[in-house]
Design a protein around this motif. Sequence first.
Motif: not given
Length: 309
Positions: A30-31, A97-102, A150-151, A155-158
Amino acid sequence: MLRIDGEEVPEKTLVDSVTNKTLFDFPVQCVFRTSDIQQAFLHSHHGYEWYLCLSGNGRFIVGENMLHVGAGTLIVVNPLVLHMPRSDAGKPFHRYILSVGQNYMDHVLRNAIDPGAAKAVARWLPTAGLDYACWQLNARQLLRVQDILTRLGGESASGRERCTLTVYSLVLQFFAGLGRREAGPAVAVHNGKTRKRLAEEIMGYVAEHYTESFGVEDLCRRFHLSRSYLHRIFKRETGISVNEYVIAYRVNKAKGLLESGTLRLTEVAMASGFRDLSHFFHMFKRLTGVTPGRYRIGGATLNGDDERI
């Protein structure tokens, strides 16, 4: 520069390798972006994409559709569907932009605590047979979802250990936040200008006839337009040329056929609208970076070709 039907076409890839790689490393990304859109070309990737506009205006091309984007517009795009955002020049454009694997999304749906929860999540995925879904969020809903994203981005980038459970929880909160609506779902309002309708009709024609042999002159006759006017209108409304769109659409269809693994390369070429095998190989390699055979066995991450004619 490539030349297609006498027109120069930028050598731009259809495969968003950056997104594919990040989703391979971690299936939720998520960015938040405030800069000008850098990826101003048709592309696709293996994950779902939720595109949320916070401020500004623009357009979003997905498949053969062109959507108006404004504050509160939420678009979700299916995996492997061509899409491209276009912001209005010279104006701020803030978006998540939220990207989630299939596979990750499949896991979320399979492991929902009850059928009602699975249905609530599936509601925010495109309906079967469609490339995308689009909604206009209200102000309260936008604030809720913005806080969650935002959260989630943090978390996904931490890279912190044991953040996986937190990310999973926030993904579920994202869908829960979307579900708390004060009004029913509403498709984003489309601009009704003649030029926009014309561009959409051309994209629709390509979607229906991409397996057939046709060129720009055929489109000019079909829509009763001069060549220069057709090129000018389509480029102005979409940001790309007619030729670039046709080739991108055909190559993307070929990617889907290659992933099924059931057709020979000659059959894939014909089924996706290419009448010449060498032209198919050339354009596929130019736009994806790999040969059709290599793409079928795993793309650029594998060595060796499987050029089974």
